[in-house]
Design an enzyme around this catalytic site. Structure first.
Site, PDB file in Angstrom:
ATOM      1  N   ARG A   1     -11.433  -8.781  -4.824  1.00 25.62           N
ATOM      2  CA  ARG A   1     -10.700  -8.646  -3.557  1.00 25.62           C
ATOM      3  C   ARG A   1     -11.657  -8.867  -2.388  1.00 25.62           C
ATOM      4  NH1 ARG A   1      -6.054  -5.611  -4.163  1.00 25.62           N
ATOM      5  NH2 ARG A   1      -5.474  -6.476  -2.131  1.00 25.62           N
TER       6      ARG A   1
ATOM      7  N   ASN B   1      -6.192  -2.868   0.326  1.00 33.03           N
ATOM      8  CA  ASN B   1      -7.240  -3.629   0.982  1.00 33.03           C
ATOM      9  C   ASN B   1      -7.248  -3.469   2.502  1.00 33.03           C
ATOM     10  OD1 ASN B   1      -9.473  -5.162   0.457  1.00 33.03           O
ATOM     11  ND2 ASN B   1      -8.420  -7.127   0.506  1.00 33.03           N
TER      12      ASN B   1
ATOM     13  N   ARG C   1      -3.240  10.828 -13.699  1.00 34.68           N
ATOM     14  CA  ARG C   1      -4.296   9.821 -13.780  1.00 34.68           C
ATOM     15  C   ARG C   1      -4.735   9.298 -12.419  1.00 34.68           C
ATOM     16  NH1 ARG C   1      -1.017   7.870 -18.153  1.00 34.68           N
ATOM     17  NH2 ARG C   1      -0.191   6.189 -16.852  1.00 34.68           N
TER      18      ARG C   1
ATOM     19  N   GLU D   1       0.839  -1.198   0.000  1.00 37.51           N
ATOM     20  CA  GLU D   1       0.000   0.000   0.000  1.00 37.51           C
ATOM     21  C   GLU D   1       0.875   1.248   0.000  1.00 37.51           C
ATOM     22  OE1 GLU D   1      -3.618  -0.239   2.145  1.00 37.51           O
ATOM     23  OE2 GLU D   1      -3.581  -2.420   2.253  1.00 37.51           O
TER      24      GLU D   1
ATOM     25  N   LYS E   1       0.798   4.409  -5.202  1.00 32.69           N
ATOM     26  CA  LYS E   1       1.578   3.181  -5.313  1.00 32.69           C
ATOM     27  C   LYS E   1       2.646   3.264  -6.392  1.00 32.69           C
ATOM     28  CE  LYS E   1      -2.276   0.427  -3.573  1.00 32.69           C
ATOM     29  NZ  LYS E   1      -3.116  -0.777  -3.752  1.00 32.69           N
TER      30      LYS E   1
END
Length: 280
Positions: free
Chosen positions: A262, A166, A125, A3, A52
């Site tokens: 996920r 997550n 983006r 993460e 990330k």
């Protein structure tokens, strides 16, 4: 998948170990060999992260763009006696010219030599990053407040919020008593601001410690008289990967459901299904 806090820690470490120093750049695996030859012997100006994505600045409009993906790892070794031969599929190897430090990249989804314009296009983006002082949470709110998609999906959409994975998704929603399937547009602006502020604190703590700890003081093992969490992820959490275990707050078993490939984790009592007052 690592993460955002992991990438920011890595950027800091690369800057500290290699910043303003010349490095030898190679690709033992061979997939990055041509690009490595173009920056071999250059000076590392520093490294930075957006969500990330990691960018290592080699000056002269040259950046190495890294995205670790699900299985990537970038191991930095400082103060070594000697640099060992590479082991395994090393895509990128950096070696400080004094021979006292090296770093190996393996398994990354992206390892590419890019220009400033190409780096900026990647950054454009993605959504605001809670770990960056210049991030604007209003940009994320503009997307969330118009979307009928579940907030659990929106938080993992890197074009909405950068760096959340997550673990932070599950824990943030629990801490704010929000069901993961609640439509984004049903949240109030104040709820989103509180969630963002919490992300800033939690993720910065993750950068500091290298561990995702999300439980409040009253729910630590010491405060509750319970055993510490036994999990290779590390850190104390409320619901992430605690399927079937009792909630630390109410005692009900933690639930799991797959969303977008996920696993979601939540407590059905602490995070009740959202009921619109307009529909009642």
């Amino acid at each position: 998948m690592p993460e955002g806090h992991t990438l920011h820690r890595l950027a800091r470490e690369i800057s500290e170990v290699f910043g303003d120093r010349q490095v030898r750049v190679g690709s033992p695996q061979g997939r990055f060999a041509d690009s490595a030859a173009r920056i071999d012997g250059a000076e590392v100006r520093g490294a930075d992260a957006w969500g990330k994505h990691l960018f290592i600045d080699f000056g002269d409009d040259r950046f190495v763009h890294v995205h670790l993906g699900l299985y990537g790892g970038f191991a930095v070794h400082d103060l070594v006696e000697e640099v060992p031969p590479p082991v395994g599929e090393v895509r990128l190897r950096l070696v400080r010219t004094d021979g006292k430090a090296y770093a190996d990249l393996r398994g990354a989804t992206t390892c590419a030599l890019v220009t400033t314009a190409e780096r900026d296009a990647v950054v454009a983006r993605i959504g605001p990053d809670p770990l960056r002082a210049d991030a604007d949470p209003a940009l994320a709110w503009a997307r969330i407040s118009r979307s009928s998609a579940p907030i659990g999906t929106l938080l993992m959409d890197q074009s909405v919020v950068a760096g959340v994975g997550n673990v932070y998704r599950a824990e943030l929603l629990f801490r704010h008593r929000i069901h993961p399937l609640r439509p984004g547009r049903t949240l109030r602006a104040g709820q989103w601001q509180a969630m963002w502020d919490d992300l800033v604190v939690l993720m910065n703590e993750g950068v500091r410690t290298g561990v995702i700890d999300t439980v409040r003081p009253e729910h630590t093992p010491e405060a509750m008289g319970r055993a510490p969490r036994a999990d290779d992820h590390g850190g104390e959490v409320y619901v992430y990967r605690r399927t079937g275990q009792p909630c630390h707050v109410c005692g009900r078993a933690v639930r799991t459901e797959v969303l977008g490939g996920r696993n979601l984790f939540w407590c059905t009592r602490c995070q009740p299904v959202f009921r619109s007052r307009a529909a009642s």
